[in-house]
Scaffold this motif. Structure first.
Motif, PDB file in Angstrom:
ATOM      1  N   ASN A   1     -37.457  -7.983  -9.854  1.00 46.47           N
ATOM      2  CA  ASN A   1     -37.843  -7.486  -8.536  1.00 46.47           C
ATOM      3  C   ASN A   1     -38.899  -6.413  -8.759  1.00 46.47           C
ATOM      4  OD1 ASN A   1     -37.664  -7.542  -5.735  1.00 46.47           O
ATOM      5  ND2 ASN A   1     -36.454  -5.664  -5.746  1.00 46.47           N
TER       6      ASN A   1
ATOM      7  N   ALA B   1     -24.323   0.550  -7.440  1.00 47.05           N
ATOM      8  CA  ALA B   1     -22.940   0.055  -7.302  1.00 47.05           C
ATOM      9  C   ALA B   1     -22.317  -0.304  -8.643  1.00 47.05           C
ATOM     10  CB  ALA B   1     -22.956  -1.167  -6.379  1.00 47.05           C
ATOM     11  N   GLY B   2     -23.141  -0.863  -9.526  1.00 48.98           N
ATOM     12  CA  GLY B   2     -22.591  -1.265 -10.819  1.00 48.98           C
ATOM     13  C   GLY B   2     -21.765  -2.535 -10.725  1.00 48.98           C
TER      14      GLY B   2
ATOM     15  N   PHE C   1     -29.608  -6.174 -17.366  1.00 44.23           N
ATOM     16  CA  PHE C   1     -30.309  -5.455 -16.296  1.00 44.23           C
ATOM     17  C   PHE C   1     -31.035  -4.262 -16.890  1.00 44.23           C
ATOM     18  CE2 PHE C   1     -31.132  -2.901 -12.609  1.00 44.23           C
ATOM     19  CZ  PHE C   1     -30.702  -1.625 -12.890  1.00 44.23           C
TER      20      PHE C   1
ATOM     21  N   PHE D   1     -27.540 -16.618 -10.453  1.00 39.80           N
ATOM     22  CA  PHE D   1     -28.368 -15.632  -9.731  1.00 39.80           C
ATOM     23  C   PHE D   1     -28.214 -15.807  -8.225  1.00 39.80           C
ATOM     24  CE2 PHE D   1     -31.624 -12.733  -8.673  1.00 39.80           C
ATOM     25  CZ  PHE D   1     -32.444 -13.309  -7.722  1.00 39.80           C
TER      26      PHE D   1
ATOM     27  N   TRP E   1     -25.022 -14.457  -6.936  1.00 42.29           N
ATOM     28  CA  TRP E   1     -25.057 -12.981  -6.818  1.00 42.29           C
ATOM     29  C   TRP E   1     -25.863 -12.562  -5.589  1.00 42.29           C
ATOM     30  CZ3 TRP E   1     -29.339  -9.548  -7.524  1.00 42.29           C
ATOM     31  CH2 TRP E   1     -28.987  -8.195  -7.487  1.00 42.29           C
TER      32      TRP E   1
ATOM     33  N   ARG F   1     -24.965  -0.177   0.636  1.00 40.62           N
ATOM     34  CA  ARG F   1     -23.776   0.637   0.361  1.00 40.62           C
ATOM     35  C   ARG F   1     -23.548   1.664   1.456  1.00 40.62           C
ATOM     36  NH1 ARG F   1     -23.872   3.183  -4.128  1.00 40.62           N
ATOM     37  NH2 ARG F   1     -26.117   3.419  -4.099  1.00 40.62           N
TER      38      ARG F   1
HETATM   39  C1  HEM Z   1     -36.114  -5.705  -0.432  1.00 38.89           C
HETATM   40  C2  HEM Z   1     -36.019  -5.747  -1.681  1.00 38.89           C
HETATM   41  C3  HEM Z   1     -35.223  -4.778  -2.512  1.00 38.89           C
HETATM   42  C4  HEM Z   1     -35.247  -3.399  -2.563  1.00 38.89           C
HETATM   43  C5  HEM Z   1     -36.082  -2.423  -1.744  1.00 38.89           C
HETATM   44  C6  HEM Z   1     -34.276  -3.009  -3.585  1.00 38.89           C
HETATM   45  C7  HEM Z   1     -33.949  -1.685  -3.910  1.00 38.89           C
HETATM   46  C8  HEM Z   1     -32.806  -1.351  -4.652  1.00 38.89           C
HETATM   47  C9  HEM Z   1     -32.236  -0.016  -4.762  1.00 38.89           C
HETATM   48  C10 HEM Z   1     -32.808   1.240  -4.126  1.00 38.89           C
HETATM   49  C11 HEM Z   1     -31.128  -0.121  -5.549  1.00 38.89           C
HETATM   50  C12 HEM Z   1     -30.236   1.022  -6.049  1.00 38.89           C
HETATM   51  C13 HEM Z   1     -28.899   1.014  -5.416  1.00 38.89           C
HETATM   52  C14 HEM Z   1     -28.927   1.317  -3.943  1.00 38.89           C
HETATM   53  O1  HEM Z   1     -29.589   2.263  -3.520  1.00 38.89           O
HETATM   54  O2  HEM Z   1     -28.281   0.581  -3.282  1.00 38.89           O
HETATM   55  C15 HEM Z   1     -30.983  -1.524  -5.921  1.00 38.89           C
HETATM   56  C16 HEM Z   1     -29.996  -2.031  -6.745  1.00 38.89           C
HETATM   57  C17 HEM Z   1     -30.176  -3.223  -7.441  1.00 38.89           C
HETATM   58  N1  HEM Z   1     -31.162  -4.170  -7.166  1.00 38.89           N
HETATM   59 FE1  HEM Z   1     -32.372  -4.174  -5.622  1.00 38.89          FE
HETATM   60  N2  HEM Z   1     -33.707  -4.135  -4.136  1.00 38.89           N
HETATM   61  C18 HEM Z   1     -34.247  -5.237  -3.513  1.00 38.89           C
HETATM   62  C19 HEM Z   1     -34.005  -6.573  -3.824  1.00 38.89           C
HETATM   63  C20 HEM Z   1     -33.513  -6.951  -5.086  1.00 38.89           C
HETATM   64  C21 HEM Z   1     -33.682  -8.249  -5.701  1.00 38.89           C
HETATM   65  C22 HEM Z   1     -34.406  -9.464  -5.104  1.00 38.89           C
HETATM   66  C23 HEM Z   1     -33.109  -8.168  -6.959  1.00 38.89           C
HETATM   67  C24 HEM Z   1     -33.052  -9.283  -7.997  1.00 38.89           C
HETATM   68  C25 HEM Z   1     -33.549  -9.160  -9.204  1.00 38.89           C
HETATM   69  C26 HEM Z   1     -32.562  -6.808  -7.096  1.00 38.89           C
HETATM   70  C27 HEM Z   1     -31.863  -6.319  -8.179  1.00 38.89           C
HETATM   71  C28 HEM Z   1     -31.067  -5.170  -8.123  1.00 38.89           C
HETATM   72  C29 HEM Z   1     -29.969  -4.864  -9.045  1.00 38.89           C
HETATM   73  C30 HEM Z   1     -29.519  -5.715 -10.233  1.00 38.89           C
HETATM   74  C31 HEM Z   1     -29.409  -3.644  -8.599  1.00 38.89           C
HETATM   75  C32 HEM Z   1     -28.172  -2.915  -9.202  1.00 38.89           C
HETATM   76  C33 HEM Z   1     -26.956  -3.475  -8.401  1.00 38.89           C
HETATM   77  C34 HEM Z   1     -25.630  -3.011  -8.984  1.00 38.89           C
HETATM   78  O3  HEM Z   1     -25.566  -1.932  -9.568  1.00 38.89           O
HETATM   79  O4  HEM Z   1     -24.651  -3.768  -8.846  1.00 38.89           O
HETATM   80  N3  HEM Z   1     -32.829  -6.095  -5.936  1.00 38.89           N
HETATM   81  N4  HEM Z   1     -32.027  -2.233  -5.369  1.00 38.89           N
END
Ligand code: HEM
Length: 109
Positions: free
Chosen positions: A8, A28-29, A40, A64, A67, A78
């Motif tokens: 991403n 969240a983890g 990751f 994927f 998930w 969250r």
């Molecule tokens: C609109 C698009 C997205 C934005 C702005 C975004 C932003 C974020 C942010 C700020 C977090 C940190 C945790 C939180 O604040 O909740 C997060 C967690 C994460 N994002 Fe995204 N995200 C987006 C889409 C995606 C996509 C398409 C993927 C796929 C590769 C992805 C992968 C992850 C992963 C692996 C985490 C950690 C989740 C966990 O700890 O379980 N995100 N994202």
């Protein structure tokens, strides 16, 4: 079957970088417990780009998608519906998809 990589690509304004990294620091983890999840990394741009990369590797496309349809939603919303909606730190995002064609790990011993 080779693993797949989903990245991403986050466009983050300079003044939002710290906010984004703080949010990931308290993420969240839950992805770690997702079936087929392999790796990751949050990559901070240093040279050649100003975009952050959220690098994930998966056993296959199905794991994927499972998930994305499940835990990913909770990991991004969250604090539930009543939580004050956080202003997104990223100004834009694009999803890149890859297949692992070749890989190498450090040789043991
Ligand atoms: C609109 C698009 C997205 C934005 C702005 C975004 C932003 C974020 C942010 C700020 C977090 C940190 C945790 C939180 O604040 O909740 C997060 C967690 C994460 N994002 Fe995204 N995200 C987006 C889409 C995606 C996509 C398409 C993927 C796929 C590769 C992805 C992968 C992850 C992963 C692996 C985490 C950690 C989740 C966990 O700890 O379980 N995100 N994202």
């Amino acid at each position: 079957m080779p693993s797949i990589v989903k990245i991403n690509v986050l466009t983050v304004p300079e003044e939002q970088r710290e906010v984004l990294e703080k949010r990931f620091a308290s993420r969240a983890g839950s992805v770690e417990n997702s079936d087929g999840f392999e790796w990751f990394e949050l990559l901070r741009p240093v040279e050649g780009t100003d975009q952050y990369l959220v690098y994930t590797r998966w056993r296959d496309e199905e794991s994927f998608q499972a998930w994305m349809e499940g835990p990913m939603k909770a990991a991004h919303q969250r604090g539930g519906d009543d939580a004050p909606q956080q202003k997104p730190a990223a100004a834009g995002s694009t999803l890149w998809s890859f297949e692992v064609v070749q890989q190498a790990a450090p040789q043991q011993g």
